[in-house]
Design an enzyme around this catalytic site. Sequence first.
Site, mmCIF file in Angstrom:
data_model
loop_
_atom_site.group_PDB
_atom_site.id
_atom_site.type_symbol
_atom_site.label_atom_id
_atom_site.label_comp_id
_atom_site.label_asym_id
_atom_site.label_seq_id
_atom_site.Cartn_x
_atom_site.Cartn_y
_atom_site.Cartn_z
ATOM 1 N N TYR A 1 104.676 50.891 31.370
ATOM 2 C CA TYR A 1 104.459 50.176 31.857
ATOM 3 C C TYR A 1 104.026 48.657 31.408
ATOM 4 O O TYR A 1 103.983 48.420 30.533
ATOM 5 C CB TYR A 1 103.634 50.757 32.698
ATOM 6 C CG TYR A 1 102.536 49.318 33.323
ATOM 7 C CD1 TYR A 1 102.539 48.509 34.334
ATOM 8 C CD2 TYR A 1 101.505 48.119 33.031
ATOM 9 C CE1 TYR A 1 102.258 47.955 35.822
ATOM 10 C CE2 TYR A 1 101.252 46.915 33.684
ATOM 11 C CZ TYR A 1 101.478 46.550 34.906
ATOM 12 O OH TYR A 1 101.375 45.778 34.951
ATOM 13 N N GLY B 1 101.822 45.438 38.076
ATOM 14 C CA GLY B 1 101.293 45.217 39.264
ATOM 15 C C GLY B 1 101.989 46.123 40.738
ATOM 16 O O GLY B 1 102.261 47.487 40.460
ATOM 17 N N ASN C 1 98.172 39.945 28.324
ATOM 18 C CA ASN C 1 97.197 41.173 29.522
ATOM 19 C C ASN C 1 95.880 41.237 28.820
ATOM 20 O O ASN C 1 95.664 42.596 28.165
ATOM 21 C CB ASN C 1 98.101 42.016 29.454
ATOM 22 C CG ASN C 1 97.603 42.590 31.175
ATOM 23 O OD1 ASN C 1 96.641 42.943 31.802
ATOM 24 N ND2 ASN C 1 98.458 43.889 30.621
#
Length: 507
Positions: free
Chosen positions: A53, A60, A195
């Site tokens: 990811y 998202g 993040n």
Amino acid sequence: MTITLNGSELTVEKLVAIARFNEKVELAPEALERIKVCRAMLEEKLANKEIMYGTNTGIGEFSEKILNDEQVKEFQKYLIYNHAAGIGDPAPIEHVRAALAGRINVHAHGNSGCRPEITLTLVEMLNKGVTPVVCQKGSVGASGDLAPMAQAALLLMGEGEAFYNGERLSGHDAMERAGIPIPGLQARDGLAAINGSNLLTAMSAIHIYDMERFLKQAEIAAAMSIEALLGNMKPYNSKLHELRGFKGAITSAKNIATLVEGSDLTTGKMKTKVQDAYSMRSTPQVIGTARDAVAYARSQVEIELNGVGDNPIFVPELKLTLTGANFQGSPVALPMDMAGIAITMVCVLSERRLNRLTNPALSQGLPDFLAHEPGFYSGLMLSQYTADHLIVEQRILSTPASIQSIPAAADQEDFVSMGMNTALKNGQILDNAYGVLGIEFMAAAQALDFREFTPGKGSLKAREVIRRHVDHLEVDRPLYNDHNKMKALVKSNEILEEVEKTIGNLG
């Protein structure tokens, strides 16, 4: 003294030293090695076309979109571009510096997968005083503080803006003047830079540092007011609070008792009431409750400062990639909502003591509104109005943000912490709190001037410091200057520092 960031030993005090007092930082050698090992694992997985990811997928709602090799190279740049979507005035430099330090400490665990050059560049930015220009608003506190951290990450590509040597420059010029090579972004680097809930956590750590000092000053102001109101001193016997068992109340009672040591009120020779109003005798219980709330918030913030807030997270020893939500700001947002409420509560109590100092029906013989010629002069009547305004605003700001989630990203991110709202409003709550407490200090000093007994050593020293900044109110004058001076005085911690020099450190 240089502070070593190793992923596990970052405290509130160390973060404030870096952010506010420009202490140098270094990355622990073992942390650098962990980062290198993790990066090697990530590159191996990329070569093997393993789906990860935010590395070779979109993010998202686009997480199912698989990127080709050429897109992987360019994706991190566009990720940073589209996430740098904040709004508003620049965040204070100390907040951004603290956020960068927090991000370095996340990387130090060796679970983020970025290149070492990214982390080491952040270290250089801190040490050479290059601070990204970051809009204050735009983060929803999950997936971390994406908008502000992306704005900071623009500098890793030589873009964006930065403060350097007192100037606001382009990111490229700031990095060039500071002599910091621009690392650029490769696979995973951009997401690894942004993040996590690093800005809201950094702000919260700084607020905790200031809240703890504010609460000590609230005890000093309370001691002064209680003495000026001829308070019964029995409620401040620590034995009373030990029997109940709350740590904050025990500490608060001990502090107030220490502050009033040497007062004529402690000898039993002066007449006092059998029981005082709650705003006086409940002070240790109320400030103690706030102490306990802030202590809990500190514990949560320090866990976050030393945890792995990222997504995905790589575990090199297990050759494992884990996706989850360790960027979620709720573990910090909820306790910090409570901490902000605690500061407001202490201010409500402060205003009630202010009322007793100025209300002729409650002030134990003090002149009406602490005026020398009541009726002709109004004394501190209007000071209470100002305190009331500030408290109403604090009450509005004390509405919790951590329950205010609005879904984002086409409901892929359908619960967010809103922890940045918590952090922003806590800054406003504290700013108002300095004003409220400053007004109580001013009134307590005025009231003690009218009394013909010797106050405690702590109260005397506090009054002495106040008189360096604000004169006794002999005849009415515009009070806004006095209010602003007192607010600045409380914020500076000068009263606390001088009192602790006189009576020793408060608990």
